[in-house]
Motif scaffolding. Sequence first.
Motif, PDB file in Angstrom:
ATOM      1  N   GLU A 136       0.842  -1.191   0.000  1.00  0.00           N
ATOM      2  CA  GLU A 136       0.000   0.000   0.000  1.00  0.00           C
ATOM      3  C   GLU A 136       0.881   1.245   0.000  1.00  0.00           C
ATOM      4  O   GLU A 136       1.838   1.355   0.772  1.00  0.00           O
ATOM      5  CB  GLU A 136      -0.905   0.002   1.231  1.00  0.00           C
ATOM      6  N   GLY A 137       0.572   2.167  -0.892  1.00  0.00           N
ATOM      7  CA  GLY A 137       1.361   3.382  -1.023  1.00  0.00           C
ATOM      8  C   GLY A 137       2.596   3.220  -1.885  1.00  0.00           C
ATOM      9  O   GLY A 137       3.353   4.179  -2.065  1.00  0.00           O
ATOM     10  N   SER A 138       2.810   2.019  -2.419  1.00  0.00           N
ATOM     11  CA  SER A 138       3.969   1.755  -3.258  1.00  0.00           C
ATOM     12  C   SER A 138       3.512   1.546  -4.700  1.00  0.00           C
ATOM     13  O   SER A 138       2.351   1.755  -5.034  1.00  0.00           O
ATOM     14  CB  SER A 138       4.726   0.528  -2.726  1.00  0.00           C
ATOM     15  N   ASP A 139       4.426   1.127  -5.576  1.00  0.00           N
ATOM     16  CA  ASP A 139       4.064   0.849  -6.967  1.00  0.00           C
ATOM     17  C   ASP A 139       4.902  -0.306  -7.498  1.00  0.00           C
ATOM     18  O   ASP A 139       5.719  -0.886  -6.781  1.00  0.00           O
ATOM     19  CB  ASP A 139       4.224   2.095  -7.846  1.00  0.00           C
ATOM     20  N   HIS A 140       4.694  -0.644  -8.755  1.00  0.00           N
ATOM     21  CA  HIS A 140       5.345  -1.828  -9.325  1.00  0.00           C
ATOM     22  C   HIS A 140       6.851  -1.639  -9.461  1.00  0.00           C
ATOM     23  O   HIS A 140       7.610  -2.607  -9.385  1.00  0.00           O
ATOM     24  CB  HIS A 140       4.712  -2.194 -10.666  1.00  0.00           C
ATOM     25  N   ALA A 141       7.331  -0.407  -9.656  1.00  0.00           N
ATOM     26  CA  ALA A 141       8.774  -0.179  -9.733  1.00  0.00           C
ATOM     27  C   ALA A 141       9.428  -0.450  -8.379  1.00  0.00           C
ATOM     28  O   ALA A 141      10.506  -1.066  -8.302  1.00  0.00           O
ATOM     29  CB  ALA A 141       9.059   1.243 -10.187  1.00  0.00           C
ATOM     30  N   ALA A 142       8.777  -0.019  -7.307  1.00  0.00           N
ATOM     31  CA  ALA A 142       9.301  -0.288  -5.964  1.00  0.00           C
ATOM     32  C   ALA A 142       9.249  -1.779  -5.659  1.00  0.00           C
ATOM     33  O   ALA A 142      10.140  -2.319  -4.980  1.00  0.00           O
ATOM     34  CB  ALA A 142       8.515   0.501  -4.929  1.00  0.00           C
TER      35      ALA A 142
END
Length: 345
Positions: A136-142
């Motif tokens: 949550e709050g992140s994305d696929h790159a992270a």
Amino acid sequence: MIVGEGMKKIGFLSFGHWSPSPHSQTRSASDALLQSIDLAVAAEEIGVDGAYFRVHHFARQLASPFPLLAAVGARTSRIEIGTGVIDMRYENPLYMTEDAGSADLIAGGRLQLGISRGSPEQVVDGFRHFGYVPAEGSDHAALARDHAALFLRLLEGEGFAEPNPRPMFPNPPGLLRLEPHSPGLRERIWWGAGTRATAEWTAQQGMNLMSSTLLTEDTGVPFHQLQAEQIQRFRDAWKEAGHAREPRVSVSRSIFPILSDADRAYFGHDTHSQDQVGRLEGGLARFGKSYAGEPDRLVAELAEDEAVAAADTLLLTIPNQLGVDYNVHVLDSVLRHLAPELGWR
């Protein structure tokens, strides 16, 4: 002779496409895999330094790389074996550590694994089908970077798991690591960087730099100059980070010397290739040109490519669906007619 920036390792990069088209020499997944092994063996015989394979999911291309890498390792003795790149959004870092260690030991320590966030895939958020969801709050790159960070730690070989007090087999003392462990593999991990900033991050993590024919940014300068700046920023960041060893840098190029009517039929249309600028995932991207033409002309053009001059490793993208024999011809043409004149060999 035109003197380049020093000796280079020269490898091939295959996407491993297959198609049932009558124009394809690679009509099935079996063809793609078996021909990849045969090409690596033949490439080693003519003096190529590396056999690298692209990884894509949900596509008629090479996917899970470690069975192929292990098979190539078992059939060859000298050539480096690698990926360009494994999409870390899809990977279980623990299982990948075991697979990589096994393949590297089979190959006698010749693996050079390129990893990254990957490129746009065939399906929407395909990594979710593999069971991986950004926090949550992140994305696929992270997500890709988190998986990579854990993978790198595991490759160090430090124990982390509490042993069972009543194991089936005797354990060594202390916490247990994943096995099999391949010493030195951690230093042979590359990150496929699409921007200058990502190249700096790659250096900070102590990974080698892998840069393709695509950069997901554009400053208006020719592709090779933008990529050369990316390489310099990587090396500056590496030095600032204080790493003990010297890093490696690879760039990819499509290079096709025209020596025959068949060469001209396949690649004559690329003789006037230019950089292209377009939009990718909502931002500007610059695509590098292909090199096709008579050897003398290619020598002159490649002598002006600042990124190729700055890299220690050159990966030649190959048209794998034209078959093993033709691709060996392409690789041999570069080794015989271009590499000596450019001071690469």
